[in-house]
Motif scaffolding. Structure first.
Motif, PDB file in Angstrom:
ATOM      1  N   HIS A  75      -5.270  10.489  -3.736  1.00  0.00           N
ATOM      2  CA  HIS A  75      -4.846   9.948  -2.440  1.00  0.00           C
ATOM      3  C   HIS A  75      -5.913  10.234  -1.383  1.00  0.00           C
ATOM      4  O   HIS A  75      -6.288   9.359  -0.593  1.00  0.00           O
ATOM      5  CB  HIS A  75      -3.509  10.576  -2.049  1.00  0.00           C
ATOM      6  CG  HIS A  75      -2.868   9.959  -0.853  1.00  0.00           C
ATOM      7  ND1 HIS A  75      -1.636  10.332  -0.391  1.00  0.00           N
ATOM      8  CD2 HIS A  75      -3.295   8.975   0.000  1.00  0.00           C
ATOM      9  CE1 HIS A  75      -1.330   9.615   0.684  1.00  0.00           C
ATOM     10  NE2 HIS A  75      -2.325   8.794   0.945  1.00  0.00           N
TER      11      HIS A  75
ATOM     12  N   GLU B 110      -2.616   4.670   8.822  1.00  0.00           N
ATOM     13  CA  GLU B 110      -1.621   5.629   8.341  1.00  0.00           C
ATOM     14  C   GLU B 110      -2.158   7.050   8.393  1.00  0.00           C
ATOM     15  O   GLU B 110      -1.471   7.979   8.823  1.00  0.00           O
ATOM     16  CB  GLU B 110      -1.214   5.242   6.913  1.00  0.00           C
ATOM     17  CG  GLU B 110       0.050   5.918   6.412  1.00  0.00           C
ATOM     18  CD  GLU B 110      -0.226   7.243   5.707  1.00  0.00           C
ATOM     19  OE1 GLU B 110       0.715   8.031   5.528  1.00  0.00           O
ATOM     20  OE2 GLU B 110      -1.397   7.496   5.350  1.00  0.00           O
TER      21      GLU B 110
ATOM     22  N   ALA C  96     -11.703   4.797   2.846  1.00  0.00           N
ATOM     23  CA  ALA C  96     -11.339   3.866   3.915  1.00  0.00           C
ATOM     24  C   ALA C  96     -12.021   4.190   5.236  1.00  0.00           C
ATOM     25  O   ALA C  96     -12.130   3.322   6.100  1.00  0.00           O
ATOM     26  CB  ALA C  96      -9.815   3.868   4.112  1.00  0.00           C
TER      27      ALA C  96
ATOM     28  N   GLU D 297      -8.234   7.566   0.913  1.00  0.00           N
ATOM     29  CA  GLU D 297      -8.305   7.615   2.373  1.00  0.00           C
ATOM     30  C   GLU D 297      -9.741   7.854   2.846  1.00  0.00           C
ATOM     31  O   GLU D 297     -10.177   7.239   3.834  1.00  0.00           O
ATOM     32  CB  GLU D 297      -7.383   8.715   2.894  1.00  0.00           C
ATOM     33  CG  GLU D 297      -5.902   8.409   2.689  1.00  0.00           C
ATOM     34  CD  GLU D 297      -5.007   9.546   3.103  1.00  0.00           C
ATOM     35  OE1 GLU D 297      -3.851   9.292   3.480  1.00  0.00           O
ATOM     36  OE2 GLU D 297      -5.453  10.716   3.043  1.00  0.00           O
TER      37      GLU D 297
ATOM     38  N   LEU E  23      -4.753   1.815   5.448  1.00  0.00           N
ATOM     39  CA  LEU E  23      -4.971   3.204   5.041  1.00  0.00           C
ATOM     40  C   LEU E  23      -5.430   4.065   6.213  1.00  0.00           C
ATOM     41  O   LEU E  23      -4.937   5.180   6.420  1.00  0.00           O
ATOM     42  CB  LEU E  23      -6.024   3.249   3.925  1.00  0.00           C
ATOM     43  CG  LEU E  23      -5.571   2.767   2.549  1.00  0.00           C
ATOM     44  CD1 LEU E  23      -6.785   2.499   1.663  1.00  0.00           C
ATOM     45  CD2 LEU E  23      -4.641   3.782   1.897  1.00  0.00           C
TER      46      LEU E  23
ATOM     47  N   ARG F 163      -8.226  -1.307   4.078  1.00  0.00           N
ATOM     48  CA  ARG F 163      -8.874  -0.273   4.890  1.00  0.00           C
ATOM     49  C   ARG F 163      -8.095  -0.035   6.183  1.00  0.00           C
ATOM     50  O   ARG F 163      -7.839   1.107   6.582  1.00  0.00           O
ATOM     51  CB  ARG F 163     -10.305  -0.694   5.215  1.00  0.00           C
ATOM     52  CG  ARG F 163     -11.098   0.378   5.938  1.00  0.00           C
ATOM     53  CD  ARG F 163     -12.369  -0.198   6.539  1.00  0.00           C
ATOM     54  NE  ARG F 163     -13.351  -0.621   5.575  1.00  0.00           N
ATOM     55  CZ  ARG F 163     -14.222   0.184   4.972  1.00  0.00           C
ATOM     56  NH1 ARG F 163     -14.174   1.480   5.204  1.00  0.00           N
ATOM     57  NH2 ARG F 163     -15.115  -0.307   4.133  1.00  0.00           N
TER      58      ARG F 163
ATOM     59  N   VAL G 299       0.346   3.947  -2.798  1.00  0.00           N
ATOM     60  CA  VAL G 299      -0.094   5.305  -2.469  1.00  0.00           C
ATOM     61  C   VAL G 299       0.912   6.334  -2.962  1.00  0.00           C
ATOM     62  O   VAL G 299       0.546   7.440  -3.361  1.00  0.00           O
ATOM     63  CB  VAL G 299      -0.331   5.429  -0.950  1.00  0.00           C
ATOM     64  CG1 VAL G 299      -0.496   6.881  -0.538  1.00  0.00           C
ATOM     65  CG2 VAL G 299      -1.565   4.629  -0.552  1.00  0.00           C
TER      66      VAL G 299
ATOM     67  N   LEU H 197       0.821  -1.202   0.000  1.00  0.00           N
ATOM     68  CA  LEU H 197       0.000   0.000   0.000  1.00  0.00           C
ATOM     69  C   LEU H 197       0.860   1.259   0.000  1.00  0.00           C
ATOM     70  O   LEU H 197       0.540   2.241  -0.672  1.00  0.00           O
ATOM     71  CB  LEU H 197      -0.926   0.004   1.216  1.00  0.00           C
ATOM     72  CG  LEU H 197      -2.225  -0.769   1.043  1.00  0.00           C
ATOM     73  CD1 LEU H 197      -2.933  -0.917   2.374  1.00  0.00           C
ATOM     74  CD2 LEU H 197      -3.136  -0.084   0.041  1.00  0.00           C
TER      75      LEU H 197
END
Length: 673
Positions: free
Chosen positions: A239, A298, A246, A243, A295, A292, A230, A226
């Motif tokens: 991006h 992060e 997610a 997110e 993401l 999910r 990304v 990922l």
């Protein structure tokens, strides 16, 4: 005839599907007109391809002229009403769906993400599946191994087939990468890196489309891939779209536009739909669970303000949709709203397992269990209460719900009644002036009554879910044998003390708490709980004991690095939030976690019982020697003895931290009656 988008999606899925010949053959056998109805239980790890296999089953069934109904555990509350309502809508049934299902010929029922419907498993076996036609086929696909009862029961044993889904073989993985355009020279390192995990392979293909791919655990693979992916998305806005997708349960095009504050999100929505890590469901787009998790984790530490802004926009969108929605649609929006706050300590259990309760299930009591229920009430609350319990069981037979262990043993129950003022029960004397009033008239663990226990935690969560997935009465009342222990928990859940509704039975006083849904309806109630959670320590990770142990193990191995605790799952735990104090401060949470680890180590060092194990832990993780062999030499131990001490040290360290976590939760269940 015009071609629908669904037809194009099916064609794309068939073109990109490889392998699984044995699993497809098993389903084709069931489609034989001469075959009797049967159940397939598909299980496998996250991302292994269960959903993709179900799509192939759906296509095969439709090609054979069968009627297909697809249910997804992500989109259903874990209650019989939600499932029967979804079936009725899909099949156009009126009246009692269970009474009509047997008249639907050639039905194929596919249930994805079945692990989220574990509380319904007894109901599925006892009521729903037996109500289907004789030629029906049922496929339940989930992460967990099927319950042994499917194979132990003589009746089910003849009807059930179990399919264990694993990673793709080398040749199948090569074929998948080839179909996705990965150059031949990159396929071997990709397969070695992913071990044939289908979702990881699909993400490799997405990375490879942007740049050359070069070369464990599935989560580690996913996190690494990922990050690579990304870094190569077309723009920062793409991006942000990924997110945002997610953070919510299911993303539609209008919702995506609202989350990103854009007038039109059509192009971004189309881009998301084509990603390998995004699945297309009946209510919109959803990233695969593994994607999910990575993401969201992060985003939460990298940009907490941005994360909060997306959630704020989502909440505003749901409120707007809720205002004009039909009653059936409102239940789905409520679940969307709860999911948005799934990382809070009080709302998290509504959409995930509560630690210690994963194996418990609920159902309507059997005749024998009715006697057991009355005996529990007699034991804990006296003969007069037992008589009243029998009275309500007779007047409202469907009001009782029993809690069972995996072996089927009843361990507790609750009884949610519709209050009837004319009934000769002292609990009816002080009812508030309202229309429909529902009361949790009796509830208990068969052994511990109303003291905290896994059964009590399970009942609490099950009741709270019911408040969101069933038509709301005007008022809900909760009864307790003692008021004082529950004041704080009930107030937190916006259930207020109502001394005017207290009553006595058999010389014993019972306290009543209540929530007025006219004043604070379900959507506003969720907002209240989320806001209170934020004010008392921020997001809390509701980790089970096994997850907690894994997080401790990872934290020990990362302890020596300067930023090694930055991504620790323990940062969201209750004990860290309690110690950190200031919500939304990642650096403060890391300092608090490091302090907790040091305090725990010092406690072990001070204990004569733990000192040998502590020393092995100290020289391996806290102030590590160059190698474990060097650590063993420092301690003057043979390597075998050192490893034994180290294992004991890790186990004891984890035990002490888990006890601290439980103490931080206050010994109280997450949610309360």
């Amino acid at each position: 005839m015009s071609i629908r988008l669904a037809d194009r999606l099916d064609s794309a899925r068939r073109r990109s599907f490889v392998g699984r010949e044995h699993e497809l053959a098993a389903f084709r056998d069931l489609l034989d007109p001469a075959a009797a109805g049967q159940i397939l239980l598909v299980h496998g790890a996250g991302g292994v391809g269960k959903t993709a296999l179900l799509h192939q089953y759906a296509w095969l069934a439709r090609t054979a002229g069968r009627r297909v109904v697809w249910l997804d555990g992500h989109e259903l509350a874990p209650g019989p009403e939600a499932v029967t309502r979804a079936l009725a809508e899909s099949l156009g049934l009126t009246g009692n769906p269970l009474a009509c299902l047997g008249d639907v010929p050639g039905l194929v029922l596919l249930v994805d993400t079945a692990e989220l419907l574990v509380p319904l498993e007894p109901w599925l076996r006892r009521e729903l599946i037996p109500a289907l036609g004789a030629d029906a086929i049922v496929v339940l696909a989930g992460r967990e191994r099927p319950s042994p009862v499917w194979r132990v029961d003589a009746g089910w044993r003849e009807l059930v087939g179990v399919v264990a889904l694993g990673n793709l073989s080398y040749h199948e993985g090569c074929a998948l990468l080839g179909l996705r355009g990965v150059p031949e020279e990159e396929r071997r390192p990709a397969l070695e890196f992913t071990h044939g995990h289908p979702l990881a392979l699909a993400l490799v293909a997405d990375v490879s489309a942007q740049r050359r791919f070069s070369a464990g655990a599935t989560h580690e693979v996913m996190a690494a891939l990922l990050k690579s992916f990304v870094d190569t998305v077309p723009s920062p806005l793409h991006h942000q779209a990924l997110e945002a997708c997610a953070l919510v349960l299911a993303t539609t095009e209008p919702l995506l536009a609202a989350l990103l504050d854009l007038p039109d999100a059509g192009e971004l929505f189309a881009w998301l739909r084509d990603l390998s890590i995004v699945e297309y469901g009946s209510r919109g787009l959803s990233p695969h669970d593994l994607a999910r998790e990575a993401l969201e984790a992060e985003l939460r530490w990298r940009d907490p303000d941005g994360c909060a802004q997306i959630r704020h926009r989502a909440a505003a969108y749901y409120r707007q949709q809720f205002a004009g929605a039909a009653p059936v649609a409102r239940q789905s929006i409520l679940l969307d709203f709860v999911y948005l706050h799934r990382d809070t300590s009080v709302l998290g259990p509504f959409v995930s397992e509560v630690p210690g309760t994963a194996d418990l299930t609920t159902g309507r009591p059997t005749t024998a269990e009715l006697d057991t229920i009355v005996s529990w009430v007699r034991k804990h609350e006296g003969e007069e209460s037992a008589r009243l319990c029998e009275l309500w069981l007779h007047r409202q037979p469907s009001s009782a719900t029993v809690v069972r262990t995996p072996s089927g043993e009843a361990v507790g129950f609750y009884q949610l009644i519709v209050a009837e003022r004319q009934v000769a029960d002292p609990a009816m004397a002080g009812l508030p002036d309202a229309g429909e009033v529902r009361m949790v008239r009796f509830w208990m663990d068969g052994q511990t009554h109303q003291r905290p226990s896994p059964t009590h935690m399970f009942i609490t969560t099950h009741l709270c879910r019911s408040y969101l997935t069933s038509p709301s009465p005007e008022v809900t009342l909760l009864t307790f044998a003692e008021a004082e222990p529950w004041q704080e928990a009930c107030a937190y859940l916006d259930f207020h003390r109502m001394p005017e509704a207290d009553f006595q039975v058999g010389g014993r006083h019972f306290a009543v708490f209540g929530h007025d849904w006219r004043t604070v309806p379900p959507l506003a109630w969720i907002c209240v709980l989320a806001e209170r959670d934020a004010l008392t320590g921020g997001p809390v990770a509701v980790l089970g004991e096994q997850e907690f142990a894994e997080a401790v193990k990872a934290a020990l191995r990362s302890y020596g690095r300067a930023d090694g605790l930055r991504d620790s799952a323990l940062l969201g735990s209750t004990m860290v939030n309690a110690a950190a104090g200031e919500a939304g401060d990642p650096a403060g949470a890391q300092r608090a976690l490091r302090d907790i680890l040091q305090e725990t180590a010092a406690r072990m060092e001070a204990s004569p019982r733990d000192r040998r194990a502590y020393r092995a832990l100290h020289h391996t993780f806290l102030h590590p020697a160059s190698t474990q062999a060097d650590a063993a030499e420092l301690l003057g131990l043979p390597m075998s003895t050192f490893r034994r001490h180290l294992a004991a040290g890790e186990a004891r360290f984890t035990e002490l931290l888990w006890q601290r976590e439980l103490d931080s939760r206050g010994g109280q269940p997450m949610g309360g009656n």
